[in-house]
Write a protein that holds these residues in place. Structure first.
Motif, PDB file in Angstrom:
ATOM      1  N   ALA A   1       0.646  -1.172   0.004  1.00 20.65           N
ATOM      2  CA  ALA A   1       0.058  -0.058  -0.208  1.00 20.65           C
ATOM      3  C   ALA A   1       0.643   1.254   0.018  1.00 20.65           C
ATOM      4  O   ALA A   1       0.264   2.277  -0.347  1.00 20.65           O
ATOM      5  CB  ALA A   1      -0.947   0.194   1.221  1.00 20.65           C
TER       6      ALA A   1
ATOM      7  N   ALA B   1       0.374   6.153  -5.342  1.00 21.62           N
ATOM      8  CA  ALA B   1      -1.038   6.119  -5.068  1.00 21.62           C
ATOM      9  C   ALA B   1      -1.740   4.848  -5.616  1.00 21.62           C
ATOM     10  O   ALA B   1      -2.616   4.479  -5.096  1.00 21.62           O
ATOM     11  CB  ALA B   1      -1.540   7.213  -5.697  1.00 21.62           C
TER      12      ALA B   1
ATOM     13  N   SER C   1      -1.976   2.310  -2.859  1.00 22.20           N
ATOM     14  CA  SER C   1      -2.778   2.851  -1.725  1.00 22.20           C
ATOM     15  C   SER C   1      -4.455   2.631  -2.205  1.00 22.20           C
ATOM     16  O   SER C   1      -4.884   2.092  -1.374  1.00 22.20           O
ATOM     17  CB  SER C   1      -2.530   4.049  -1.518  1.00 22.20           C
ATOM     18  OG  SER C   1      -1.203   4.490  -1.085  1.00 22.20           O
ATOM     19  N   ILE C   2      -4.757   2.933  -3.121  1.00 25.80           N
ATOM     20  CA  ILE C   2      -5.947   2.943  -3.816  1.00 25.80           C
ATOM     21  C   ILE C   2      -6.507   1.371  -3.915  1.00 25.80           C
ATOM     22  O   ILE C   2      -7.475   0.888  -3.558  1.00 25.80           O
ATOM     23  CB  ILE C   2      -6.444   3.720  -4.901  1.00 25.80           C
ATOM     24  CG1 ILE C   2      -8.068   4.008  -4.941  1.00 25.80           C
ATOM     25  CG2 ILE C   2      -5.899   3.470  -6.303  1.00 25.80           C
ATOM     26  CD1 ILE C   2      -8.592   4.607  -3.667  1.00 25.80           C
TER      27      ILE C   2
ATOM     28  N   ASN D   1      -0.473   6.516   0.064  1.00 27.27           N
ATOM     29  CA  ASN D   1      -0.248   7.874  -0.955  1.00 27.27           C
ATOM     30  C   ASN D   1      -1.431   8.196  -1.269  1.00 27.27           C
ATOM     31  O   ASN D   1      -1.314   8.924  -2.517  1.00 27.27           O
ATOM     32  CB  ASN D   1       0.818   7.670  -2.012  1.00 27.27           C
ATOM     33  CG  ASN D   1       2.024   7.028  -1.146  1.00 27.27           C
ATOM     34  OD1 ASN D   1       2.744   7.596  -0.571  1.00 27.27           O
ATOM     35  ND2 ASN D   1       2.475   5.583  -1.562  1.00 27.27           N
ATOM     36  N   PHE D   2      -2.543   8.276  -0.613  1.00 27.65           N
ATOM     37  CA  PHE D   2      -3.726   8.783  -1.066  1.00 27.65           C
ATOM     38  C   PHE D   2      -3.686  10.577  -1.497  1.00 27.65           C
ATOM     39  O   PHE D   2      -4.192  10.813  -2.654  1.00 27.65           O
ATOM     40  CB  PHE D   2      -4.804   8.800  -0.193  1.00 27.65           C
ATOM     41  CG  PHE D   2      -5.332   7.187   0.002  1.00 27.65           C
ATOM     42  CD1 PHE D   2      -6.189   6.637  -0.975  1.00 27.65           C
ATOM     43  CD2 PHE D   2      -4.786   6.548   1.102  1.00 27.65           C
ATOM     44  CE1 PHE D   2      -6.563   5.270  -0.805  1.00 27.65           C
ATOM     45  CE2 PHE D   2      -5.447   5.371   1.269  1.00 27.65           C
ATOM     46  CZ  PHE D   2      -6.198   4.740   0.294  1.00 27.65           C
TER      47      PHE D   2
ATOM     48  N   TYR E   1       3.697  10.850  -5.090  1.00 27.64           N
ATOM     49  CA  TYR E   1       3.798   9.631  -5.389  1.00 27.64           C
ATOM     50  C   TYR E   1       2.333   9.055  -6.239  1.00 27.64           C
ATOM     51  O   TYR E   1       1.858   8.118  -6.045  1.00 27.64           O
ATOM     52  CB  TYR E   1       3.709   8.930  -4.129  1.00 27.64           C
ATOM     53  CG  TYR E   1       4.932   8.907  -3.398  1.00 27.64           C
ATOM     54  CD1 TYR E   1       6.109   8.004  -3.546  1.00 27.64           C
ATOM     55  CD2 TYR E   1       5.154  10.042  -2.310  1.00 27.64           C
ATOM     56  CE1 TYR E   1       7.436   8.293  -2.988  1.00 27.64           C
ATOM     57  CE2 TYR E   1       6.266  10.132  -1.746  1.00 27.64           C
ATOM     58  CZ  TYR E   1       7.436   9.304  -1.923  1.00 27.64           C
ATOM     59  OH  TYR E   1       8.520   9.501  -1.412  1.00 27.64           O
TER      60      TYR E   1
END
Lengths: 207, 635
Positions: A134, A138, A141-142, B306-307, B312
């Protein structure tokens, strides 16, 4: 139920318990409650899908998934089939108890539980072998955000089904009236979890 | 001692809180030890060994206090007694500190708890105004000041305005629709107990390293993703407050839809019920967005996802979009129940039917629908897509239409009414119409893109939000509290003290927030501890007025406490209102009704000859008074 004492009228004795509420809608409380809760849950997914949209469409210029990321689509597809199958076994369980068939109820619930657990284990296994975490961009993460949120819902759904199973094996539930709501309501939630996975799978893995 | 730890209550709650907190702590340390990491991660945003216990300890508290006992029994398959009312009703003040499934007890628990946080938040505001009385920094340093305004807003919004409406409705709404209780009484109890948890989490952020969260109540990324530990407490507090309000909203919706008394169709529901129906629709569909976005911030802070990290591939602006998906509807969550209260108060205290009843109800639904389409008007200067600005301006201006319908309908109700100017609740309702209209107009101004760009992040915004949230929501809260005080406590309050409270509050409110428009226009930025010397004069005036405003609330506090204890006994219907809650005794009997009443007409038929709203059990269905309409008719 207990409103019998109400009919005594101006009560020489104080009756213990409230009057039965008037049922002003065809839908019962529990079903309406779980449907509204599902709206809430869908909106929680909506928050993560919004984030997905912004990360993929607004903030991302290159290819998608970004270079260096690869998703095991075929494994996830098999996993999707497993979860979809569990919706059918759930339906079987509910139809069984509607017909008064306790054996069918137990078998249906247990097979749903097992299929759901299998799904969760394959998902965790996928996390272990997927090759990114994660923290990796990004995208990571998503990806973990959406599939993890869904995994948490599978877990909650399994908990509800486990409770229903415990009660089924202890001899609760029967064919008439509200007696099978304890199976029906977690069942509705389970179908939602299933449908949500099809959406997550389509958006994250396929599109 | 053993009994104390097995029975639901405060001892078990304390015990479970400690156990669960220790479990969370051990979990973090253990996992870190297994992974070969440093045991304590104390970089600025980290502290998992504090954040995780801050999640598990409140859950332990909720289990310990007894919110889950019935469900655990049920889940284990043990026989349960669904109609067991042993946890119902309160006989002494101690019962208010226990889990209780009676909606009337929960309503009081809600109102008292939220007012506690109101006074804490108010004290924080007083500290800010003391600092701002002169240019320069005298009392608190800028960093502390950031924490003050953030906690002030978080407390007022998440644990005062939103839940106090839930509390008032919790008490009144089941009575109003002729229901014996809420649809899910145990869920209702859980909703309440999550609320003090949220407030305590917000306040706990003051004692952790780095101080209270200071990124504002909006907690914009990347400010919040890099902020000290306190920000995590904000993230968590919002989750508890949000879960609480979703559960309550769900409960209200099910109650309103499935438990109305016979004869009460949708067009016979009092407007407070309509208002809570609309609000609950908003809560159910919007609140998950703030839950989601605060989870993402927490993940970015704790797990280093890293939302929102642009470097990133994350998208910083997406925070604001998702946040306002919730938080714009949330301003209506904070206002619509007030609209309902004001409709009740104005109709009752001017002895007239509500003008345009159906349009009032439809306007509420119109606001619900429109409120989802205006979020980005908070982001005109945020650097979002420029094509989104004009559509957002148009929808923002459109939302003034249903709101305007409501204002005109209240005025239409007052027109030629028999207005009771001595009644405190009526005074607050009238004051609300004035101040809310001013706040609404500055809202329309802010909807205009050029003006919004000019006054963004100035005191004009502060003035606007306080005109709608203080002049709007808080005035309606006071109107509601005074209106239903006799029903809730069974005592009358002191009207004279009530009027003093109103006039001082109105004067203090106008003195505090009107000049903020002017200094905002001239460019004084908000959220600063220090400011240019030229604004010194007005700021001193604002601070003095705000102290008057604060002191006025002490009058309220005194009046409430003393009247509750010593006030004269209240009759069942002191305001001669028509709705069902006034037809039962004050305070209502433990199960509300012996038998469900029957609704036969609209709720506001004041002065309409022969009209009735409800037939209570034991009442004859004959008209109470002879028909007066036909003068020449034979009797």
């Amino acid at each position: 139920m207990e409103s019998a004492s109400v009919s005594v009228g101006h009560a020489e004795h104080e009756h213990h318990g409230p009057p039965e509420a008037n049922q002003s809608s065809r839908i019962d409380r529990q079903t309406l409650g779980i449907l509204l809760f599902i709206i809430t849950e869908a909106m929680l997914f909506g928050a993560f899908f919004s984030s997905y949209f912004f990360i993929r469409v607004v903030a991302n210029d290159g290819p998608w998934p970004p270079d260096g990321f690869e998703l095991p689509v075929s494994v996830a597809f098999v996993n999707t089939l497993i979860l979809v199958a569990s919706s059918f076994t759930m339906h079987w369980a509910l139809e069984s108890i509607r017909a008064g068939n306790h054996r069918g109820l137990k078998l249906g619930l247990v097979s749903t539980l097992m299929l759901g657990t299998t799904f969760l284990f394959i998902q965790i296994n996928e996390y272990i072998h997927i090759g990114f975490s994660a923290r990796d961009g990004a995208f990571g993460s998503i990806f973990y955000g959406l599939t993890g949120l869904h995994g948490a819902h599978v877990y909650v759904g399994l908990t509800l089904l486990a409770i229903a199973s415990v009660r089924a094996f202890r001899g609760h539930y029967g064919p008439d009236g509200k007696d099978h709501l304890g199976v029906e309501v977690p069942g509705i939630y389970w179908h939602f979890v299933d449908v949500m996975w099809v959406i997550v799978f389509t958006v994250v893995y396929v599109l | 001692m053993r009994a104390a730890l097995t029975q639901p209550g405060w001892w078990r709650a304390l015990f479970f809180t400690v156990i669960a907190g220790a479990f969370g702590f051990g979990l973090v340390i253990g996992l870190r030890a297994i992974s070969g990491l440093d045991l304590f991660q104390t970089e600025q945003t980290g502290y998992p060994h504090i954040v995780v216990p801050a999640i598990t300890a409140p859950l332990g508290f909720l289990v310990g206090i007894g919110c889950f006992d019935y469900w655990f029994r049920w889940a284990s398959g043990a026989p349960t007694q669904p109609e067991d009312h042993s946890w119902h009703g309160a006989t002494s003040w101690k019962d208010y500190f226990q889990v209780n499934t009676d909606h009337k007890v929960i309503g009081i628990q809600y109102i008292v708890t939220t007012f506690f946080f109101f006074f804490v938040g108010g004290l924080i505001a007083m500290m800010m105004r003391a600092e701002l009385a002169q240019p320069g920094t005298q009392i608190v340093d800028p960093a502390t000041f950031n924490g003050l305004f953030s906690t002030h807003a978080a407390l007022m919004i998440f644990v005062f305005v939103i839940p106090v409406f839930a509390g008032i409705a919790n008490y009144v709404l089941p009575l109003m629709i002729g229901a014996p209780d809420m649809a899910f009484p145990r869920l209702n109890a859980l909703s309440f107990w999550m609320l003090p948890v949220a407030g305590v989490l917000f306040l706990c952020s003051y004692i952790v390293p780095g101080g209270a969260f200071d990124a504002g109540w909006t907690g914009y990324a990347p400010l919040s993703t890099g902020a000290p530990l306190g920000q995590s407490f904000f993230n968590l507090g919002v989750q508890f407050a949000g879960a609480s309000s979703v559960a309550t909203a769900l409960n209200f919706l099910v109650t309103i839809i499935t438990m109305r008394a016979p004869g009460m169709n949708f067009w016979r529901m009092p407007l407070l019920v309509w208002a809570n129906l609309s609000t609950s629709l908003l809560v159910v569909a919007a609140t998950p967005f703030i839950a989601g976005v605060q989870f993402m911030v927490l993940f970015d802070r704790l797990l280093h996802t890293n939302f929102f990290q642009a470097a990133y591939g994350g998208d910083v602006i997406s925070y604001q979009h998702i946040f306002w998906f919730y938080s714009h509807p949330a301003v209506y969550i904070m206002m619509l129940p007030g609209f309902g209260i004001v409709s009740e108060v104005i109709s009752t205290h001017s002895r007239k039917p509500i003008f345009g009843y159906r349009l009032m109800a439809l306007a509420l639904l119109g606001i619900v629908v429109l409120s989802y389409s205006v979020w980005a008007h908070h982001m005109f200067v945020a650097g979002m897509f420029s094509w989104l600005r004009v559509p957002m301006m148009i929808t923002t201006l459109l939302i003034a239409v249903p709101t305007g319908i409501k204002i005109f309908s209240w005025l239409g109700t007052l027109f030629y009414g028999k207005i009771h100017l001595k009644s405190t609740s009526m005074l607050f309702a009238l004051g609300f119409i004035v101040t809310f209209t001013i706040g609404g107009i500055s809202g329309v101004m802010l909807g205009m893109i050029p003006l919004d760009i000019h006054v963004s992040d100035t005191y004009f915004i502060v003035a606007h939000i306080h005109f709608v949230l203080f002049g709007g929501s808080v005035f309606t809260i006071f109107a509601g509290i005074y209106h239903w005080f006799p029903k809730i406590t069974g005592r009358m309050y002191d009207e004279k003290l009530g009027r003093i409270h109103f006039y001082l509050t109105l004067a203090g409110m106008l003195g505090t927030f009107v000049p903020m428009h002017w200094i905002g226009m001239e460019g004084m930025p908000r959220r600063v501890a220090d400011y240019a010397a030229e604004f010194g004069g007005w700021n001193l005036e604002i601070s003095i007025a705000s102290f008057i405003l604060g002191a006025a609330q002490l009058v309220f506090l005194y009046n409430m406490i003393v009247s509750w204890r010593f006030g004269p006994k209240a009759p069942s219907n002191p305001w001669r209102a028509k709705t069902i809650e006034w037809q039962v005794s004050s305070p209502p009997p433990i199960f509300n009704f012996d038998e469900i009443p029957r609704v036969v007409g609209g709720p506001y038929e004041y002065g309409v000859p022969g009209a009735r709203h409800v037939i209570m059990p034991g009442e004859s269905s004959e008209l109470r008074e002879p028909e007066r309409s036909g003068v020449g008719a034979p009797t």
